[in-house]
Scaffold this motif. Structure first.
Motif, PDB file in Angstrom:
ATOM      1  N   LYS A   1      16.801  29.139  75.166  1.00 44.69           N
ATOM      2  CA  LYS A   1      17.519  30.308  75.684  1.00 44.69           C
ATOM      3  C   LYS A   1      18.877  30.427  75.023  1.00 44.69           C
ATOM      4  CE  LYS A   1      19.868  31.912  79.889  1.00 44.69           C
ATOM      5  NZ  LYS A   1      19.973  31.890  81.337  1.00 44.69           N
TER       6      LYS A   1
ATOM      7  N   GLY B   1      19.759  36.684  77.786  1.00 42.23           N
ATOM      8  CA  GLY B   1      18.888  37.236  78.813  1.00 42.23           C
ATOM      9  C   GLY B   1      17.400  37.159  78.484  1.00 42.23           C
TER      10      GLY B   1
ATOM     11  N   ASP C   1      15.447  34.384  79.960  1.00 40.80           N
ATOM     12  CA  ASP C   1      15.162  34.472  81.400  1.00 40.80           C
ATOM     13  C   ASP C   1      14.060  35.482  81.696  1.00 40.80           C
ATOM     14  OD1 ASP C   1      17.106  32.671  82.098  1.00 40.80           O
ATOM     15  OD2 ASP C   1      18.612  34.176  82.629  1.00 40.80           O
TER      16      ASP C   1
ATOM     17  N   TRP D   1      17.682  32.109  90.784  1.00 39.12           N
ATOM     18  CA  TRP D   1      19.017  32.640  91.074  1.00 39.12           C
ATOM     19  C   TRP D   1      19.046  33.117  92.525  1.00 39.12           C
ATOM     20  CZ3 TRP D   1      22.897  31.819  87.723  1.00 39.12           C
ATOM     21  CH2 TRP D   1      22.565  31.491  86.422  1.00 39.12           C
TER      22      TRP D   1
ATOM     23  N   GLN E   1      30.454  42.914  71.690  1.00 40.53           N
ATOM     24  CA  GLN E   1      29.637  43.710  72.623  1.00 40.53           C
ATOM     25  C   GLN E   1      30.118  43.567  74.063  1.00 40.53           C
ATOM     26  OE1 GLN E   1      25.451  42.466  73.056  1.00 40.53           O
ATOM     27  NE2 GLN E   1      25.440  43.431  75.062  1.00 40.53           N
TER      28      GLN E   1
ATOM     29  N   GLY F   1      31.673  30.389  78.292  1.00 41.25           N
ATOM     30  CA  GLY F   1      31.094  31.188  77.209  1.00 41.25           C
ATOM     31  C   GLY F   1      31.250  30.528  75.857  1.00 41.25           C
ATOM     32  N   THR F   2      30.426  30.991  74.942  1.00 38.14           N
ATOM     33  CA  THR F   2      30.550  30.566  73.546  1.00 38.14           C
ATOM     34  C   THR F   2      30.390  31.808  72.689  1.00 38.14           C
ATOM     35  OG1 THR F   2      28.180  30.241  73.369  1.00 38.14           O
ATOM     36  CG2 THR F   2      29.462  28.304  73.929  1.00 38.14           C
TER      37      THR F   2
ATOM     38  N   GLU G   1      30.979  26.185  76.214  1.00 32.80           N
ATOM     39  CA  GLU G   1      29.701  25.498  76.038  1.00 32.80           C
ATOM     40  C   GLU G   1      28.621  26.314  76.716  1.00 32.80           C
ATOM     41  OE1 GLU G   1      30.466  21.741  77.931  1.00 32.80           O
ATOM     42  OE2 GLU G   1      30.006  22.524  79.911  1.00 32.80           O
TER      43      GLU G   1
ATOM     44  N   ASN H   1      26.131  26.001  79.569  1.00 31.18           N
ATOM     45  CA  ASN H   1      25.977  25.064  80.664  1.00 31.18           C
ATOM     46  C   ASN H   1      25.383  25.780  81.882  1.00 31.18           C
ATOM     47  OD1 ASN H   1      26.506  23.463  82.965  1.00 31.18           O
ATOM     48  ND2 ASN H   1      28.220  22.463  81.932  1.00 31.18           N
TER      49      ASN H   1
ATOM     50  N   ALA I   1      27.168  27.613  85.141  1.00 29.39           N
ATOM     51  CA  ALA I   1      26.914  29.055  85.325  1.00 29.39           C
ATOM     52  C   ALA I   1      26.552  29.328  86.791  1.00 29.39           C
ATOM     53  CB  ALA I   1      25.786  29.524  84.395  1.00 29.39           C
TER      54      ALA I   1
ATOM     55  N   MET J   1      32.209  42.034  83.942  1.00 30.89           N
ATOM     56  CA  MET J   1      31.389  42.380  82.760  1.00 30.89           C
ATOM     57  C   MET J   1      31.927  43.684  82.168  1.00 30.89           C
ATOM     58  SD  MET J   1      27.587  41.403  84.192  1.00 30.89           S
ATOM     59  CE  MET J   1      26.713  41.392  82.638  1.00 30.89           C
TER      60      MET J   1
ATOM     61  N   GLU K   1      25.674  47.510  77.167  1.00 31.03           N
ATOM     62  CA  GLU K   1      24.927  46.454  77.843  1.00 31.03           C
ATOM     63  C   GLU K   1      23.517  46.947  78.123  1.00 31.03           C
ATOM     64  OE1 GLU K   1      24.306  43.129  78.344  1.00 31.03           O
ATOM     65  OE2 GLU K   1      26.465  43.120  78.731  1.00 31.03           O
TER      66      GLU K   1
ATOM     67  N   GLY L   1      21.803  43.469  81.128  1.00 32.82           N
ATOM     68  CA  GLY L   1      22.725  42.554  81.799  1.00 32.82           C
ATOM     69  C   GLY L   1      22.001  41.926  82.973  1.00 32.82           C
TER      70      GLY L   1
HETATM   71  P1  ADP Z   1      22.799  38.740  76.768  1.00 31.46           P
HETATM   72  O1  ADP Z   1      21.320  38.565  76.748  1.00 31.46           O
HETATM   73  O2  ADP Z   1      23.276  39.968  76.065  1.00 31.46           O
HETATM   74  O3  ADP Z   1      23.547  37.531  76.320  1.00 31.46           O
HETATM   75  P2  ADP Z   1      22.499  38.962  79.671  1.00 31.46           P
HETATM   76  O4  ADP Z   1      23.477  39.252  80.751  1.00 31.46           O
HETATM   77  O5  ADP Z   1      21.263  39.798  79.624  1.00 31.46           O
HETATM   78  O6  ADP Z   1      23.266  38.976  78.286  1.00 31.46           O
HETATM   79  O7  ADP Z   1      22.019  37.457  79.845  1.00 31.46           O
HETATM   80  C1  ADP Z   1      22.851  36.389  79.584  1.00 31.46           C
HETATM   81  C2  ADP Z   1      22.210  35.155  80.195  1.00 31.46           C
HETATM   82  O8  ADP Z   1      22.727  34.017  79.515  1.00 31.46           O
HETATM   83  C3  ADP Z   1      22.573  34.977  81.642  1.00 31.46           C
HETATM   84  O9  ADP Z   1      21.548  34.273  82.291  1.00 31.46           O
HETATM   85  C4  ADP Z   1      23.846  34.116  81.562  1.00 31.46           C
HETATM   86  O10 ADP Z   1      24.076  33.408  82.730  1.00 31.46           O
HETATM   87  C5  ADP Z   1      23.490  33.220  80.416  1.00 31.46           C
HETATM   88  N1  ADP Z   1      24.628  32.665  79.687  1.00 31.46           N
HETATM   89  C6  ADP Z   1      25.405  33.283  78.762  1.00 31.46           C
HETATM   90  N2  ADP Z   1      26.322  32.425  78.275  1.00 31.46           N
HETATM   91  C7  ADP Z   1      26.141  31.255  78.922  1.00 31.46           C
HETATM   92  C8  ADP Z   1      26.780  29.968  78.867  1.00 31.46           C
HETATM   93  N3  ADP Z   1      27.809  29.737  78.043  1.00 31.46           N
HETATM   94  N4  ADP Z   1      26.311  28.991  79.669  1.00 31.46           N
HETATM   95  C9  ADP Z   1      25.269  29.219  80.501  1.00 31.46           C
HETATM   96  N5  ADP Z   1      24.616  30.393  80.602  1.00 31.46           N
HETATM   97  C10 ADP Z   1      25.046  31.397  79.817  1.00 31.46           C
END
Ligand code: ADP
Length: 483
Positions: free
Chosen positions: A15, A18, A21, A258, A309, A333-334, A359, A361, A365, A377, A382, A385
């Motif tokens: 992953k 999104g 997931d 979740w 973005q 975030g990264t 990182e 993590n 999260a 956000m 988006e 999201g």
């Molecule tokens: P995108 O797919 O554009 O990155 P979304 O909101 O659709 O954005 O999904 C992002 C997913 O990735 C969410 O489940 C979010 O919690 C997770 N996520 C993003 N960055 C991190 C991070 N640094 N650590 C843990 N989960 C992350």
């Protein structure tokens, strides 16, 4: 119905966003409705053979002038979904999904070309005869292209329907024809403007937009936005041509993962009836962020890829105003170095106000979702999201920009106080962002109204049940279009 998903990401195996997931939770919902569901993904180096079994060894595939052989691993999930792993070490046995340390692998074009062929060949060798192939994003885009070209003469595949889901139009899979075209085995006349050519490159997603039976994207608003120049990323004309077969289906969320009532990654579970646990989660979050005292100050959470973005230039531009406001920011975030460094610098200057963890993590999260009061956000665009929907489930009020799936899933308190589930801003500007935050802070000061909003949000149903029914209908349409 027999449905084959092809994806480059799928939790718990791979992953980055999104997509990881969405595919497994949609698949789970489809399996629960009695459909036979397969998810194909590459067996990356990070996926061990623990718990998965070798289904077929040495499946031959002539690729790029070579006779190659790949293995297929399988796992049946407790929900009855078949996870299928394409094991071809030279291309997939690496520690990253798309690259390492923010740098893409130079052969990603070849990697996902191989993946598409291997998925189709696996279905043939296993006699799977799917009713529909559901491809996700550019990485799986050569499947619909191949069904109507390279495999169009194949008895088993001739009438197979294909659905493409665009999770993010900005990522199209653009590659130098000198590097990939030969390995596609496509006729040269397909490398032109009406085909897969795009400003001199091979555009993987464009092929799927042309050849898929039906196309979906991840929210109704985004399905309209991508037909216009501003967000069409150069493909708006093509998408407009396909508007009668282009659908916007809002992603669901997996509320077994979740859900604050079931979440074992948070220090205290809680529910609508027992909201006290949320306070403990906030306390723990504040501890981990090093925020001392003043528990009454709202914590605004952010979990995101740090890319243009996602709108973080607006947050950084608002630094002074945010420093002066009664709030704290917890960021996970990264992404782009310049954002990481700017936020890092800010958190050094004001450790009492802003905490940053660079990182990926999953546990943190979940803690941010549970322990924050608000979730930010400010996206420029988006597609759907997910975090705004996770936030509602955790009683954490979203502050969002009105775009794509954020527009579709959040009701603005400022315009509809009786039904409001969050706070929105409309112009992409720091002024807009700060106004929305200011409104949120003023409502936060009214305990009763705030609690009503929390309850309203937690009662929203974004489970996959509804979206899965829509997909079943779309699959049926796609199948009948192929008859
Ligand atoms: P995108 O797919 O554009 O990155 P979304 O909101 O659709 O954005 O999904 C992002 C997913 O990735 C969410 O489940 C979010 O919690 C997770 N996520 C993003 N960055 C991190 C991070 N640094 N650590 C843990 N989960 C992350």
């Amino acid at each position: 119905m027999k449905i084959v998903h092809a994806t480059s990401e799928c939790v718990p195996y791979a992953k980055t966003g999104g997509l990881g997931d969405v595919v497994p939770s949609l698949s789970k919902a489809l399996a629960e409705k009695g459909h036979e569901v397969y998810i194909f993904l590459p067996k990356y180096g990070t996926i061990t053979t623990n718990g998965i079994t070798l289904l077929k060894e040495n499946i031959p595939l002539h690729f790029g002038d070579q006779n190659t052989f790949f293995n297929l691993y399988h796992l049946k999930t407790p929900e009855g979904v078949n996870a299928m792993f394409i094991d071809y070490a030279p291309l997939f046995d690496r520690n990253g999904i798309y690259g390492i340390s923010g740098k893409d692998f130079p052969d990603n074009g070849i990697r996902y070309l191989y993946f598409a062929r291997a998925v189709i060949e696996s279905c043939l060798i296993l006699n799977l005869n799917p009713d529909v192939f559901h491809s996700h994003d550019w990485q799986a885009s050569f499947i619909p292209t191949y069904l109507r070209t390279l495999y169009s003469g194949n008895e088993q595949m001739r009438n197979t329907a294909s659905v493409l889901t665009i999770h993010n139009l900005s990522f199209q899979g653009l590659f130098d024809p000198a590097e990939v075209w030969h390995s596609t085995y496509l006729d040269d006349n397909l490398f032109q403007m009406e085909g897969l050519e795009f400003f001199g490159k091979v555009n993987y997603l464009k092929g799927a937009i042309i050849f898929s039976t039906l196309i979906t994207t991840v929210s109704p608003s985004y399905s309209k936005e991508i037909q216009e120049e501003e967000q069409g990323c150069g493909l708006q004309g093509l998408l407009k041509n396909r508007s009668t077969t282009l659908y916007g289906v809002l992603n669901g969320i997996d509320d077994t993962i979740w859900n604050p009532e079931l979440d074992s990654l948070i220090p205290q579970k809680y529910s609508l009836a027992h909201l006290e646990g949320k306070k403990m989660c906030k306390h723990e979050l504040m501890q981990q962020c090093g925020f001392n005292g003043r528990e009454e100050l709202p914590v605004i959470g952010i979990i995101s890829r740090l890319t243009p973005q996602k709108g973080f230039d607006l947050v950084l531009k608002s630094k002074d105003a945010l420093n002066a406001a009664p709030l704290r920011l917890a960021i996970l975030g990264t992404g782009m170095k310049e954002y990481e460094e700017a936020f890092q610098q800010w958190s050094k200057e004001r450790p009492d106000k802003i905490y940053l963890r660079i990182e990926f993590n999953e546990g943190f999260a979940h803690l941010i979702e549970a322990g924050s009061d608000m979730f930010l956000m400010p996206s420029k665009y988006e597609p759907c999201g997910l975090n705004q929907m996770y936030s509602l489930k955790y009683g954490t009020i979203p502050i969002v920009r009105n775009t794509g799936g954020l527009a579709d899933s959040i009701v603005d308190f400022a315009t509809d106080p009786n039904n409001g589930t969050g706070f929105k801003f409309y112009d992409y500007s720091s002024l807009g962002l700060l106004n929305a935050i200011e409104t949120a802070l003023s409502v936060y000061a009214h305990n009763i109204i705030w609690k009503q909003m929390i309850i309203r949000g937690m009662k929203q149903d974004f489970s996959w049940h509804k979206a899965a029914n829509t997909f079943v209908e779309l699959y049926s349409n796609a199948i009948s279009l192929m008859r």
